[in-house]
Design a protein around this motif. Structure first.
Motif, PDB file in Angstrom:
ATOM      1  N   UNK A 167      35.628  43.357  33.589  1.00  9.90           N
ATOM      2  CA  UNK A 167      35.386  43.584  35.017  1.00  9.90           C
ATOM      3  C   UNK A 167      34.415  44.756  35.159  1.00  9.90           C
ATOM      4  N   UNK A 168      33.233  44.549  35.745  1.00  4.97           N
ATOM      5  CA  UNK A 168      32.226  45.607  35.825  1.00  4.97           C
ATOM      6  C   UNK A 168      32.699  46.823  36.623  1.00  4.97           C
TER       7      UNK A 168
ATOM      8  N   UNK B 213      33.277  35.048  38.715  1.00  3.19           N
ATOM      9  CA  UNK B 213      31.832  34.785  38.628  1.00  3.19           C
ATOM     10  C   UNK B 213      31.146  35.801  37.730  1.00  3.19           C
ATOM     11  N   UNK B 214      31.558  37.066  37.810  1.00  3.63           N
ATOM     12  CA  UNK B 214      30.949  38.122  37.003  1.00  3.63           C
ATOM     13  C   UNK B 214      31.263  37.955  35.522  1.00  3.63           C
ATOM     14  N   UNK B 215      32.467  37.491  35.211  1.00  2.00           N
ATOM     15  CA  UNK B 215      32.819  37.243  33.808  1.00  2.00           C
ATOM     16  C   UNK B 215      31.866  36.216  33.213  1.00  2.00           C
ATOM     17  N   UNK B 216      31.536  35.180  33.956  1.00  2.00           N
ATOM     18  CA  UNK B 216      30.608  34.154  33.476  1.00  2.00           C
ATOM     19  C   UNK B 216      29.201  34.708  33.285  1.00  2.00           C
TER      20      UNK B 216
ATOM     21  N   UNK C  61      26.478  37.698  42.016  1.00  2.00           N
ATOM     22  CA  UNK C  61      27.871  37.296  41.768  1.00  2.00           C
ATOM     23  C   UNK C  61      28.880  38.220  42.435  1.00  2.00           C
ATOM     24  N   UNK C  62      28.406  39.328  43.018  1.00  2.00           N
ATOM     25  CA  UNK C  62      29.316  40.184  43.771  1.00  2.00           C
ATOM     26  C   UNK C  62      29.723  41.476  43.090  1.00  2.00           C
TER      27      UNK C  62
END
Length: 517
Positions: A251-252, A464-467, A497-498
């Motif tokens: 998770x960023x 979405x961010x993981x992808x 992606x948010x």
């Protein structure tokens, strides 16, 4: 600010004192089959985890357990021995399913998505812990910990910092391994090759200093890989770059655990991330890094075991080089070099855990097994090191490899229960567990110590961010692509992606955590 620092220092003192107790537990007299001891050495009789050897009233059950690792040649032999013991203790058998490191994330994602029956998964802050919790993959373990003998035995054996520091939203979804609390990072290298080539390893004080060493290895030993990289083992992984992800490393949004700033930012806004990308690219183009770094399924341990690797990156602790040497058949040929300071963060309290799947048909039996790994010396060492007088011989707490040791060299003790119950190889420091306690002294607490981000409010963006990260991270971090060309596109996709939403929510939760300390 003074209050925060005071609280952090108090936490460190608590950690240090608890490790004294834990180290004492590691010096218990050798246990016979079925004898159980907890980390503090307070239980010298039969384990309460599963009602001693009483299993009356328990129907037969087969547990399923998945963790990252390589299936050993003598896997079936050891599992048969484990099952003989588990039948006696908890009327269960177990199907142990090691999954190769390079396939771990993708395979577990599929297993969870398909709701495949499973009882126990390995998990960690850096291995989709928060993401999988948000998917409903792991059980809330609060009731099992508080109201079963197995759960209570785990609570009694663990420093409370582990259970507190690994919570998400105030709930435990994983049982941490009882191990070191501080962390540092660096490299492990082949001493025999360094001596043969006359390399000045004492000159290495930073990653930049590795260049001349790797250059000489490449020139003099063209058949060797000077530096082994893979996804999850490089200069930009969380432990090496000293990023604190404040929860799941997928998770960023990070802070630096060796600094005091509490402002959460994307990694690409930190100079060390950018510098590490450029250095990896330089080394990759020079041929110092294995050219399959982006796609290899080998772990660093397996790469060393293959015999053609000079150096790997590693999360370090006292005796890490000796542990790796025993697991790879390179006893006396490995040494570690520390390249970061020592820090204490939630990434350590939640850095290695066992979770109970929500697809388990018998969660209480799964908890019994996990509890035995934390309290039962015989089972713990059987799973980690194999069968006594087959894979090792034992003199008290010291074990010596037999000629069959290589047929069962799991190298996963840091994942499985309670390291303070582990025997010590004759090639290791006999004071290993005392050194662990000393290692924790003086570690710098991260500002985020004790905080774990709850991804539930932004789980759509997180997915979405993981992808996006899967698309870019491996190639960038291993130097396989030019960051000047690729990074701008990566950043654009993260924003689409948010990432800004996720960082804002993470900052909100973190600020609330800090305000309430």
């Amino acid at each position: 600010m003074k209050t925060t620092r005071k609280n952090l220092l108090m936490l460190v003192l608590v950690f240090a004192m608890s490790m004294v107790l834990a180290a004492c537990g590691g010096n218990n007299e050798p246990a016979s089959s079925g004898n159980a001891v907890d980390a503090g050495g307070s239980n010298n009789g039969e384990s309460d985890a599963a009602g001693g050897s009483e299993n009356s009233g328990l129907a037969p059950y087969e547990l399923k357990f998945a963790f990252p690792g390589t299936k050993q040649k003598d896997h079936d032999m050891v599992v048969e021995k484990i099952n003989e013991y588990l039948k006696e203790k908890i009327n269960a058998t177990i199907d142990i399913q090691p999954i190769e490191w390079g396939q771990w994330d993708d395979k577990v994602n599929l297993m969870i998505a398909s709701r495949e029956p499973m009882d126990i998964y390995f998990t960690a802050q850096w291995s989709n812990y928060a993401v999988n919790v948000s998917k409903g993959a792991f059980m809330d373990l609060g009731d099992l910990l508080a109201n079963t003998d197995a759960g209570k035995a785990i609570v009694n054996s663990l420093d409370s910092a582990f259970l507190e520091g690994s919570k998400i939203g105030g709930k435990n979804y994983g049982i941490p391994t009882n191990k070191e609390l501080a962390a540092s990072a660096g490299v492990v290298y082949r001493t025999d090759i360094a001596e043969e080539l006359g390399l000045e390893m004492d000159s290495i004080k930073s990653v930049e200093d590795l260049g001349p060493i790797l250059q000489k290895v490449k020139a003099e030993k063209p058949e060797m890989i000077p530096l082994f990289f893979r996804e999850g083992e490089n200069f930009n992984v969380h432990y090496f770059a000293e990023f604190d992800f404040l929860g799941d490393a997928d998770v960023p949004g990070v802070i630096l655990k060796d600094q005091d700033d509490t402002t959460i930012k994307p990694r690409y806004e930190f100079d060390r991330y950018l510098n590490n990308l450029k250095l990896a690219r330089e080394f990759f183009q020079a041929g110092y890094i294995n050219q399959d770094a982006t796609t290899t399924t080998l772990s660093a341990q397996d790469a060393l075991k293959a015999g053609n690797v000079f150096m790997t990156t590693a999360s370090l602790k006292p005796g890490k080089d000796a542990e790796l040497a025993s697991a790879t058949g390179l006893v006396g040929k490995l040494k570690q070099i520390e390249l970061t300071g020592k820090t204490i963060a939630t990434s350590e309290t939640a850095g290695s855990m066992l979770a109970i799947s929500t697809t388990s048909d018998d969660p209480e039996r799964a908890m019994m097994f996990i509890s035995l790994l934390h309290t039962d010396k015989y089972l713990n060492n059987l799973l980690n090191f194999g069968i006594e007088d087959v894979h090792y011989s034992r003199d008290g707490e010291i074990i010596t490899p037999t000629e069959k040791a290589g047929d069962y060299a799991l190298g996963s003790a840091w994942m499985l229960g309670n390291q303070f119950l582990n025997y010590v190889w004759d090639s290791e420091d006999p004071q290993k567990w005392e050194k662990f306690r000393e290692f924790n002294e003086g570690g710098k607490p991260s500002p985020g110590l004790g905080f774990t981000f709850d991804a539930e409010p932004v789980k759509t963006q997180v997915a979405a961010l993981v992808n996006v990260r899967k698309e870019f991270d491996a190639a960038l971090d291993t130097g396989a692509v030019d960051p000047d060309d690729v990074l701008p596109n990566y950043i654009n996709k993260l924003k689409a992606a948010g990432i800004d939403d996720v960082i804002a929510e993470k900052q909100r939760q973190f600020d609330e955590f800090l305000a309430n300390k």
